[in-house]
Scaffold this motif. Structure first.
Motif, PDB file in Angstrom:
ATOM      1  N   LYS B 162       0.794  -1.232   0.000  1.00 31.45           N
ATOM      2  CA  LYS B 162       0.000   0.000   0.000  1.00 31.45           C
ATOM      3  C   LYS B 162       0.828   1.285   0.000  1.00 31.45           C
ATOM      4  CE  LYS B 162      -4.123  -1.819   2.279  1.00 31.45           C
ATOM      5  NZ  LYS B 162      -5.001  -1.693   3.450  1.00 31.45           N
ATOM      6  N   ASN B 163       2.036   1.221   0.549  1.00 33.75           N
ATOM      7  CA  ASN B 163       2.865   2.429   0.572  1.00 33.75           C
ATOM      8  C   ASN B 163       2.225   3.594   1.334  1.00 33.75           C
ATOM      9  OD1 ASN B 163       5.430   2.961  -0.196  1.00 33.75           O
ATOM     10  ND2 ASN B 163       5.009   2.781  -2.388  1.00 33.75           N
ATOM     11  N   VAL B 164       1.661   3.305   2.467  1.00 37.16           N
ATOM     12  CA  VAL B 164       1.001   4.352   3.254  1.00 37.16           C
ATOM     13  C   VAL B 164       2.012   5.313   3.874  1.00 37.16           C
ATOM     14  CG1 VAL B 164      -0.325   4.763   5.375  1.00 37.16           C
ATOM     15  CG2 VAL B 164      -1.106   3.051   3.723  1.00 37.16           C
ATOM     16  N   PHE B 165       3.168   4.767   4.295  1.00 32.11           N
ATOM     17  CA  PHE B 165       4.142   5.606   4.993  1.00 32.11           C
ATOM     18  C   PHE B 165       5.383   5.857   4.142  1.00 32.11           C
ATOM     19  CE2 PHE B 165       1.768   3.369   8.321  1.00 32.11           C
ATOM     20  CZ  PHE B 165       1.344   4.446   9.075  1.00 32.11           C
ATOM     21  N   GLY B 166       6.039   6.961   4.417  1.00 32.67           N
ATOM     22  CA  GLY B 166       7.305   7.264   3.766  1.00 32.67           C
ATOM     23  C   GLY B 166       8.192   8.005   4.740  1.00 32.67           C
ATOM     24  N   LEU B 167       9.485   8.087   4.398  1.00 32.32           N
ATOM     25  CA  LEU B 167      10.406   8.825   5.249  1.00 32.32           C
ATOM     26  C   LEU B 167      10.896  10.024   4.444  1.00 32.32           C
ATOM     27  CD1 LEU B 167      11.543   8.121   8.119  1.00 32.32           C
ATOM     28  CD2 LEU B 167      13.640   7.474   6.964  1.00 32.32           C
ATOM     29  N   THR B 168      10.933  11.176   5.067  1.00 36.07           N
ATOM     30  CA  THR B 168      11.363  12.359   4.331  1.00 36.07           C
ATOM     31  C   THR B 168      12.280  13.222   5.198  1.00 36.07           C
ATOM     32  OG1 THR B 168      10.586  14.266   3.057  1.00 36.07           O
ATOM     33  CG2 THR B 168       9.341  13.724   5.016  1.00 36.07           C
ATOM     34  N   GLY B 169      12.968  14.163   4.573  1.00 38.17           N
ATOM     35  CA  GLY B 169      13.863  15.058   5.307  1.00 38.17           C
ATOM     36  C   GLY B 169      15.215  14.422   5.558  1.00 38.17           C
ATOM     37  N   ARG B 170      16.144  15.251   6.048  1.00 34.30           N
ATOM     38  CA  ARG B 170      17.502  14.754   6.284  1.00 34.30           C
ATOM     39  C   ARG B 170      17.957  15.070   7.695  1.00 34.30           C
ATOM     40  NH1 ARG B 170      20.281  12.398   2.600  1.00 34.30           N
ATOM     41  NH2 ARG B 170      19.510  12.465   0.468  1.00 34.30           N
ATOM     42  N   GLY B 171      18.886  14.255   8.173  1.00 37.19           N
ATOM     43  CA  GLY B 171      19.465  14.492   9.489  1.00 37.19           C
ATOM     44  C   GLY B 171      18.395  14.607  10.552  1.00 37.19           C
TER      45      GLY B 171
END
Ligand code: SF4
Ligand code: SF4
Ligand code: FES
Lengths: 181, 235
Positions: B162-171
């Motif tokens: 489903k790809n409901v979650f993702g990770l974004t941003g750095r550090g």
């Protein structure tokens, strides 16, 4: 544990709920055993207003206002060993949940808009200590020698901790008595 | 010594070609502390809790392939002190108030704190401003407690499809996002029965209306260490 000279202990609650002190009293009749070896300086149980020279200082609660800092520094100055007791002293605890809420909004909610409130007033007597915008654990302000986490730490953990300390040992908790909740 | 063995803290541990150090250790019931690793998923290698010394060099046991003759140090005072520091950093980087967290007692971060003898978080607290998303009817997302292990991302993508979650941003700005136009969990097709809804090792993804179904004192790590629980589970 010397019979002649008792170990002098001070305790206080800063931004706490006194729950840790209640849990301390839950050691029940062991308190009498403890009193053979310790005497109290400033605590909620005595009427001493300022902490004098002590062997052990026990702090409940984090730091949420200017008075907390003064009391904490007085304890640090006077106590050979300083102990942080309970979740609030260790990481700010429940009071620190307000850390991302604007202080003014927080006051408005508490004194104006809270359920059942009418014509509320935000207290601003100059005698009242200045509240900080955030609540922080005590080790971020002074050096702390030992930590006893828990909300509150169970009486058995407090007993084990204190008896170890009074016996001159590094306090060591069993797995089941070390809790952050 | 046969070719396909490694040595962990003096113990000879066999491995199958292609296995990581973590997999070989688990099969032999040797506990290596870990947090972002879950044997059901492809290794992520982000938390570094599983760092061991392999022939004198640090490596993440969950991603490092086992190779014949490796001399591995795992349960040493020094490595556990490093692990304790990592756990302390995870505590101060988020907002962890265990006394009112529904995951308390079942939480792997907390259990590692207990196992590693963490008495205080040591570092100054960040108290970051993080969002709570209660828009989904059955699942609560509380990013205050997220440790960015990406298990929900892996579960939703690889198991639920489903790809409901993702990770974004750095550090320090890295954070979990929800893949819906509004960014709200309620606007995704996440179902409470999804793997992603149950895989979170901490209290960031919580099923609603299950609060205190198991009382404090009877939870997973209340009487057993994470070492005992996870070694038994992987038997
Ligand atoms: S997620 Fe774990 S460590 Fe964080 S508050 Fe909840 S029980 Fe405590
Ligand atoms: S929400 Fe839970 S599973 Fe997802 S990244 Fe954060 S801690 Fe890991
Ligand atoms: S468990 Fe290996 S890096 Fe997280």
């Amino acid at each position: 544990m010397s019979e002649q000279k008792k170990i002098r202990v001070a305790t206080c609650s800063l931004a706490g709920c006194f729950g840790c002190h209640m849990s301390f009293l839950d050691i029940d009749e062991r308190l009498l055993q403890l009193l053979e070896h310790i005497e109290f300086d400033r605590t909620p149980l005595t009427d001493i207003k300022h902490c004098g020279p002590c062997d052990v200082g026990i702090i409940e609660g984090g730091v949420c206002n200017s008075e907390n800092v003064h009391v904490l520094k007085e304890f640090r100055k006077n106590c050979k060993v300083l102990v942080a007791i309970g979740a609030c002293a260790v990481n700010g605890g429940i009071p620190a949940v307000r850390n991302n809420i604007d202080l003014w909004e927080c006051f408005q909610e508490v004194y104006h808009y809270g359920i059942g409130l009418k014509n509320g007033q935000i207290p601003n007597d100059p005698e009242l200590p200045l509240p900080f915008d955030q609540v922080h654990p005590i080790y971020e302000v002074v050096k702390v020698d030992y930590f006893l986490p828990g909300c509150p730490p169970p009486a058995d953990a407090i007993w084990k901790f204190l008896t170890d300390l009074l016996a001159g040992k590094t306090p060591k908790l069993e797995y089941e008595t070390l809790h952050y909740d | 010594m046969s070719d396909n063995t490694i040595n962990i803290d003096g113990q000879t541990v066999p491995f199958l070609p292609g296995q990581t150090i973590m997999e070989a250790a688990m099969a032999a019931e040797v506990y290596i502390p870990h947090l972002c690793h879950n044997p059901e998923f492809t290794p992520h290698g982000s938390c570094k809790l599983c760092t061991v010394s392999v022939n004198g060099r640090s490596a993440a046991a969950c991603t490092m392939p086992a190779a014949a003759g490796q001399q591995i140090l795992n349960n040493t005072e020094e490595l556990n002190a490093n692990r304790r520091a990592l756990v302390q950093m995870l505590f101060v980087e988020g907002n962890h108030f265990c006394p009112f967290c529904e995951k308390s007692g079942n939480c792997q971060l907390q259990a590692l704190g207990y196992y590693l003898g963490m008495m205080d978080p040591h570092y100054n607290h960040f108290y970051p401003a993080r969002a709570v998303d209660g828009s989904h009817p059955d699942v609560l997302l509380d990013l205050n407690r997220c440790i960015m292990c990406e298990l929900c991302v892996r579960a939703s993508r690889d198991v639920d499809g489903k790809n409901v979650f993702g990770l974004t941003g750095r550090g320090i700005h890295t954070h979990i996002t929800v893949n819906s136009p509004s960014g709200r969990l309620g606007d995704t097709n996440l179902a409470v029965s999804d793997k992603a809804a149950e895989v979170c090792p901490v209290g960031a993804i919580i099923k609603k209306r299950h609060g205190f179904a198991v009382p404090i004192g009877e939870r997973l790590y209340d009487h057993k260490t994470i070492r005992e629980v996870q070694t038994e589970a992987h038997k």
